[in-house]
Design a protein around this motif. Structure first.
Motif, mmCIF file in Angstrom:
data_model
loop_
_atom_site.group_PDB
_atom_site.id
_atom_site.type_symbol
_atom_site.label_atom_id
_atom_site.label_comp_id
_atom_site.label_asym_id
_atom_site.label_seq_id
_atom_site.Cartn_x
_atom_site.Cartn_y
_atom_site.Cartn_z
ATOM 1 N N LYS A 183 0.844 -1.195 0.000
ATOM 2 C CA LYS A 183 0.000 0.000 0.000
ATOM 3 C C LYS A 183 0.878 1.244 0.000
ATOM 4 O O LYS A 183 1.830 1.309 0.779
ATOM 5 N N THR A 184 0.548 2.183 -0.828
ATOM 6 C CA THR A 184 1.363 3.384 -0.964
ATOM 7 C C THR A 184 0.466 4.617 -0.898
ATOM 8 O O THR A 184 -0.565 4.667 -1.573
ATOM 9 N N ASP A 185 0.868 5.614 -0.116
ATOM 10 C CA ASP A 185 0.114 6.876 -0.066
ATOM 11 C C ASP A 185 0.215 7.580 -1.413
ATOM 12 O O ASP A 185 1.284 7.554 -2.053
ATOM 13 N N VAL A 186 -0.860 8.229 -1.810
ATOM 14 C CA VAL A 186 -0.826 8.996 -3.063
ATOM 15 C C VAL A 186 -1.466 10.362 -2.849
ATOM 16 O O VAL A 186 -2.283 10.540 -1.951
ATOM 17 N N PHE A 187 -1.083 11.289 -3.710
ATOM 18 C CA PHE A 187 -1.795 12.567 -3.809
ATOM 19 C C PHE A 187 -2.031 12.805 -5.293
ATOM 20 O O PHE A 187 -1.114 12.671 -6.102
ATOM 21 N N VAL A 188 -3.276 13.135 -5.643
ATOM 22 C CA VAL A 188 -3.619 13.327 -7.057
ATOM 23 C C VAL A 188 -4.067 14.766 -7.270
ATOM 24 O O VAL A 188 -4.805 15.312 -6.443
ATOM 25 N N ARG A 189 -3.621 15.360 -8.347
ATOM 26 C CA ARG A 189 -4.142 16.679 -8.734
ATOM 27 C C ARG A 189 -4.743 16.595 -10.130
ATOM 28 O O ARG A 189 -4.070 16.198 -11.077
ATOM 29 N N PHE A 190 -6.033 16.928 -10.223
ATOM 30 C CA PHE A 190 -6.724 17.006 -11.512
ATOM 31 C C PHE A 190 -6.736 18.473 -11.947
ATOM 32 O O PHE A 190 -6.824 19.362 -11.103
ATOM 33 N N SER A 191 -6.739 18.703 -13.250
ATOM 34 C CA SER A 191 -6.674 20.103 -13.689
ATOM 35 C C SER A 191 -7.245 20.269 -15.084
ATOM 36 O O SER A 191 -7.406 19.298 -15.819
ATOM 37 N N ARG B 185 -7.925 17.341 -19.572
ATOM 38 C CA ARG B 185 -7.785 17.406 -18.125
ATOM 39 C C ARG B 185 -6.463 16.753 -17.708
ATOM 40 O O ARG B 185 -6.118 15.677 -18.229
ATOM 41 N N GLY B 186 -5.751 17.398 -16.771
ATOM 42 C CA GLY B 186 -4.564 16.789 -16.182
ATOM 43 C C GLY B 186 -4.986 15.797 -15.111
ATOM 44 O O GLY B 186 -6.033 15.956 -14.473
ATOM 45 N N PHE B 187 -4.187 14.770 -14.914
ATOM 46 C CA PHE B 187 -4.469 13.717 -13.936
ATOM 47 C C PHE B 187 -3.100 13.277 -13.417
ATOM 48 O O PHE B 187 -2.525 12.302 -13.898
ATOM 49 N N ALA B 188 -2.554 14.059 -12.466
ATOM 50 C CA ALA B 188 -1.180 13.833 -12.016
ATOM 51 C C ALA B 188 -1.201 13.142 -10.653
ATOM 52 O O ALA B 188 -1.866 13.602 -9.734
ATOM 53 N N ALA C 150 -0.113 12.529 -15.828
ATOM 54 C CA ALA C 150 -0.919 12.033 -16.936
ATOM 55 C C ALA C 150 -2.014 13.022 -17.329
ATOM 56 O O ALA C 150 -2.213 14.040 -16.670
ATOM 57 N N ASN C 151 -2.689 12.723 -18.394
ATOM 58 C CA ASN C 151 -3.857 13.474 -18.858
ATOM 59 C C ASN C 151 -5.031 12.520 -19.017
ATOM 60 O O ASN C 151 -4.857 11.298 -19.001
ATOM 61 N N ASN C 152 -6.228 13.091 -19.260
ATOM 62 C CA ASN C 152 -7.389 12.221 -19.509
ATOM 63 C C ASN C 152 -7.515 11.869 -20.983
ATOM 64 O O ASN C 152 -8.537 11.352 -21.409
ATOM 65 N N MET C 153 -6.491 12.188 -21.763
ATOM 66 C CA MET C 153 -6.465 11.802 -23.181
ATOM 67 C C MET C 153 -5.125 11.137 -23.459
ATOM 68 O O MET C 153 -4.103 11.581 -22.935
ATOM 69 N N PRO C 154 -5.112 10.088 -24.278
ATOM 70 C CA PRO C 154 -3.889 9.278 -24.396
ATOM 71 C C PRO C 154 -2.875 9.802 -25.411
ATOM 72 O O PRO C 154 -1.842 9.169 -25.616
ATOM 73 N N ASP D 93 -16.710 14.016 -26.513
ATOM 74 C CA ASP D 93 -17.239 14.208 -25.155
ATOM 75 C C ASP D 93 -16.159 14.101 -24.084
ATOM 76 O O ASP D 93 -16.357 14.539 -22.951
ATOM 77 N N ARG D 94 -14.992 13.533 -24.413
ATOM 78 C CA ARG D 94 -13.903 13.456 -23.425
ATOM 79 C C ARG D 94 -13.442 14.855 -23.002
ATOM 80 O O ARG D 94 -12.821 15.004 -21.958
ATOM 81 N N GLY D 95 -13.709 15.862 -23.837
ATOM 82 C CA GLY D 95 -13.290 17.237 -23.525
ATOM 83 C C GLY D 95 -14.139 17.895 -22.457
ATOM 84 O O GLY D 95 -13.786 18.967 -21.956
ATOM 85 N N ILE D 96 -15.288 17.277 -22.110
ATOM 86 C CA ILE D 96 -16.164 17.872 -21.084
ATOM 87 C C ILE D 96 -16.614 16.784 -20.096
ATOM 88 O O ILE D 96 -17.771 16.380 -20.086
#
Ligand code: HDD
Length: 750
Positions: free
Chosen positions: A158-166, A182-185, A199-203, A258-261
């Motif tokens: 188990k590892t602690d994480v912190f996520v920032r979406f943007s 959207r950012g997904f770091a 990462a991002n929400n688009m590949p 629709d991935r843009g919204i």
């Protein structure tokens, strides 16, 4: 993937907590704050911290505890002090020469307070300025252990994480629901050093080489002369760039889909984009792409909803994330990898793995789950954590390494560089949210905002004065190894491989993978965005790009713009569709969804009580919408007609047909009381209309069913009425599993 029982546990667990979460709205209910909170006049304990909000980790850069109390709160202790700890008698009046006299320069407390305030802001991120973050935990399945030695991927770890979406383009105060990537770091605080999956929400990405990053961002940001438009791509400079720089067309297609919204950060996939290299204990390597798969599925807003939210609730995604976590509906993702052999040409099925504008369809290389992430804690202090968190694609633990993707290579430089300006110097890794959760023993010294008190005299190697410390580690001590991959004998060039020249075939692959309704949304998005451009030449050039992707797409957009559709300038590719890319046609859990319930004094309150219970039990949040605030019998009214708007709800249930309240604006049909018809509050009528237009499930019983019957939508798909509240909710819940009543959206293209 996750066993069914665990899902059930989470839902049941969420149910109780969801109920918990809402009770504080009820004055006097257990755990709620007193109805009036007066300013205390004698020292007393501060209010308790919000549920599940501990302080950030208190480990120093050298791994020692700082001694700060685990649940420290900013406003603590009985007496206010200066920054130097002197107790203060007054913080409301500056020191003046007499009550009506000038302020004295000697007022240290005034100057300290104002000076600190003057410097409270730091530069916002040059991109991804607007974001929201949360803490959580990652638990590994162990399935990746054969291909990587990374300890945090070992079974059960188990590892602690912190996520920032943007969002990417907007400023810090811009709206959440704009059309954008959207950012997904994610920061994994592993025992072997921090791993950032930025990462991002688009590949895929707009550019193949990081040297173009300033170009694409300058094009997307507001125009330099008037600094408009904010946080959106619907303007000339963006379309000027992407239509000229055609490698951007694939990513642009994702943005127009629709991935843009997204409906919620909780309902987005995440993609590491680049190909990374994993290394196992034996030194063997594979190439991989990282994927985050949300438990709740991938879902989006309707475009009109996104636009309305921009004005009515610009914090929609941030609120959704924090409400869900605090309600106990903890969002979850599975981390997965697509695995490819590490061959000298670094291609898979003809797809160049170093080209960040290309995906490898999941049908060719399945995404294999390696662990699960749960976000379970909101930040204690937004600035300290979300604003100051600093990610870097080069933060890698042993077992994960980079490849030569030229976009990734540039990112490896950019991220430290930007933090030095943004966070005021090179010591940003000492900020609590950025501190590794494992011992750190570096020889980085001094600099702005140095917090560590490094002892010893020899911060250099080799040394004898500090006993030769610190020592370098070998394989046995788990040192990070730069994989000794061969570097091809070559010339220095400023050029891309020829395989990077294909800019359209995967945009076509994406288009072909969409269902008719998703295609319709893409057509409308392009038509909207290009319709916002002023320059005819730019629209025409983008139409040419669309022609190179798909003639039907091009024709439909051209019709909307009133322009001729050009012929393709290139032979069209024939890629097989990837069904995994479509968001439509499956069913998903609906945890944390919001159900609006229209009520008034005359509603069937027993039914409403049953309904609330059923909604909670489904892991969702019921919100009562009434003409006035306060209580309706023993139930809290969370929204009034003045504060509610349809966009907040995933489904609408009508328990009443409320007459126009005095604060409603006059409506054209307000007099429609003739015969049997009900004259309903126009804001309720609007809510029904909008929910219908946005393809949301609508249900009614009792007096509500009468209102529904006269609204003209009864009998259309996804509109249900019944005898009891729970019967109606059962049907609505089934509809919500598909996210929308898709049949209601028009789809002109097959
Ligand atoms: Fe980046 C921030 C994701 C390409 C330079 N990037 C940033 C964030 C995310 C990404 C999620 C926000 C991190 C946070 O929440 O603090 N960026 C990506 C992805 C990319 C990408 C998925 C392509 C695959 N980025 C990229 C390139 C460059 C940068 C090519 C520069 C050459 N990115 C930055 C940056 C930022 C950043 C300027 C701004 C704030 C920050 O780093 O901390 O360094």
């Amino acid at each position: 993937s996750k066993p069914a029982k665990a899902v059930k546990d989470v839902v049941e667990n969420a149910t109780e907590k969801v109920a918990d979460f809402l009770t504080p709205d009820v004055p006097g209910s257990p755990g709620s704050a007193p109805a009036t909170v007066e300013e205390p006049v004698t020292p007393r304990d501060p209010l308790p911290p919000k549920k599940e909000q501990g302080a950030p980790a208190t480990v120093t850069p050298t791994g020692a505890e700082t001694g700060a109390p685990a649940a420290s709160k900013g406003q603590q202790g009985a007496y206010l002090t200066t920054a130097q700890g002197a107790r203060l008698r007054d913080t409301d009046h500056s020191l003046k020469a007499g009550e009506r006299g000038p302020t004295l320069l000697q007022d240290h407390h005034l100057r300290e307070k104002i000076t600190h305030f003057d410097h409270e802001r730091i530069p916002e991120r040059v991109v991804h300025a607007r974001g929201a973050g949360a803490h959580g935990v990652f638990e590994a399945y162990g399935t990746a252990s054969a291909v990587t030695r990374a300890g945090f991927l070992k079974k059960g770890r188990k590892t602690d994480v912190f996520v920032r979406f943007s969002t990417v383009l907007g400023s810090r105060g811009s709206a959440d629901t704009v059309r954008d990537t959207r950012g997904f770091a994610t920061k994994f605080y592993t025992d072997e050093g921090t791993f950032d999956l930025v990462a991002n929400n688009m590949p895929v990405f707009f550019i193949q080489d990081g040297i173009k990053f300033p170009d694409v961002i300058h094009a997307g940001k507001p125009h330099p002369d008037r600094e408009i438009p904010q946080a959106q791509s619907a303007h000339d400079t963006f379309w000027d760039f992407v239509s000229l720089h055609t490698e951007a067309q694939h990513h642009t297609m994702w943005n127009m889909s629709d991935r843009g919204i997204p409906r919620s950060f909780r309902m987005m996939e995440g993609f590491g984009v680049h190909t990374f290299r994993l290394v196992n204990e034996a030194g063997e390597t594979v190439l991989v792409k990282f994927h985050w798969k949300p438990k709740l599925g991938v879902h989006s807003l309707a475009w009109e909803e996104a636009q309305m939210l921009g004005g009515m609730d610009p914090d929609f995604h941030r609120r959704d994330l924090y409400d869900a976590i605090e309600a106990g509906a903890h969002p979850e993702w599975e981390l997965g990898i697509q695995v490819f052999p590490d061959t000298p040409d670094q291609t898979f099925e003809g797809i160049d793995l170093l080209d960040p504008t290309k995906i490898v369809p999941e049908e060719l290389a399945p995404v294999q789950p390696v662990g699960r992430m749960t976000l379970n804690r909101t930040p204690t202090n937004f600035f300290a954590e979300v604003e100051q968190v600093a990610f870097h694609v080069g933060h890698l633990p042993p077992g994960i390494d980079v490849t030569n993707d030229p976009l990734l290579q540039t990112r490896l430089f950019s991220y430290i560089d930007t933090q030095i300006t943004r966070l005021g110097g090179p010591n940003f890794a000492q900020i609590p949210i950025n501190r590794p959760h494992c011992p750190v023993n570096d020889m980085l010294r001094d600099g702005f905002h140095q917090h560590a008190v490094h002892a010893g005299v020899a911060p250099y190697r080799p040394n004898s004065l500090d006993g030769g410390n610190p020592f370098v580690a070998g394989d046995a001590e788990n040192a990070f190894v730069d994989t000794p991959v061969e570097v091809a004998r070559s010339r220095k060039v400023r050029a891309n491989p020829v395989s990077f020249d294909d800019h359209f075939s995967q945009a076509r692959l994406f288009w072909r993978s969409m269902s008719p309704v998703e295609k319709e949304h893409i057509i409308r998005a392009y038509t909207f965005e290009l319709g916002k451009c002023y320059e005819q030449a730019i629209k025409e050039r983008q139409l040419q790009c669309l022609a190179n992707i798909d003639p039907v797409l091009c024709r439909e957009v051209a019709t909307g713009l009133g322009l001729p559709a050009p012929e393709p300038a290139l032979p069209l590719a024939d890629p097989a569709p990837s069904p995994a890319l479509s968001q439509v046609g499956k069913e998903w859990p609906a945890d944390g969804r919001i159900v609006g319930i229209v009520v008034d004094d005359g509603a069937d309150l027993d039914g409403v009580r049953d309904l609330r219970r059923a909604v909670f039990a489904a892991g969702m949040v019921p919100l009562l919408i009434a003409p006035y605030g306060g209580m309706l019998a023993d139930m809290p009214v969370q929204r009034t007609f003045a504060t509610a708007r349809s966009i907040e709800f995933d489904a609408l249930l009508l328990a009443a047909a409320p007459a126009p309240a005095p604060d409603a604006l006059p409506a054209r049909d307000a007099k429609a009381g003739a015969g049997d018809a009900v004259a309903a509050d126009p804001r309720v009528t609007l809510m029904i209309e909008e929910c219908w237009r946005h393809a949301k499930a609508i249900g009614a019983w009792g007096a509500g069913a009468k209102l529904l019957a006269q609204s003209g939508i009864a009998g259309t798909p996804g509109v249900v009425s019944g005898d009891s509240a729970t019967e109606v909710f059962t049907a609505v819940r089934r509809l919500m599993a598909a996210h929308r009543v898709w049949e209601r959206f028009p789809a002109s293209v097959a």
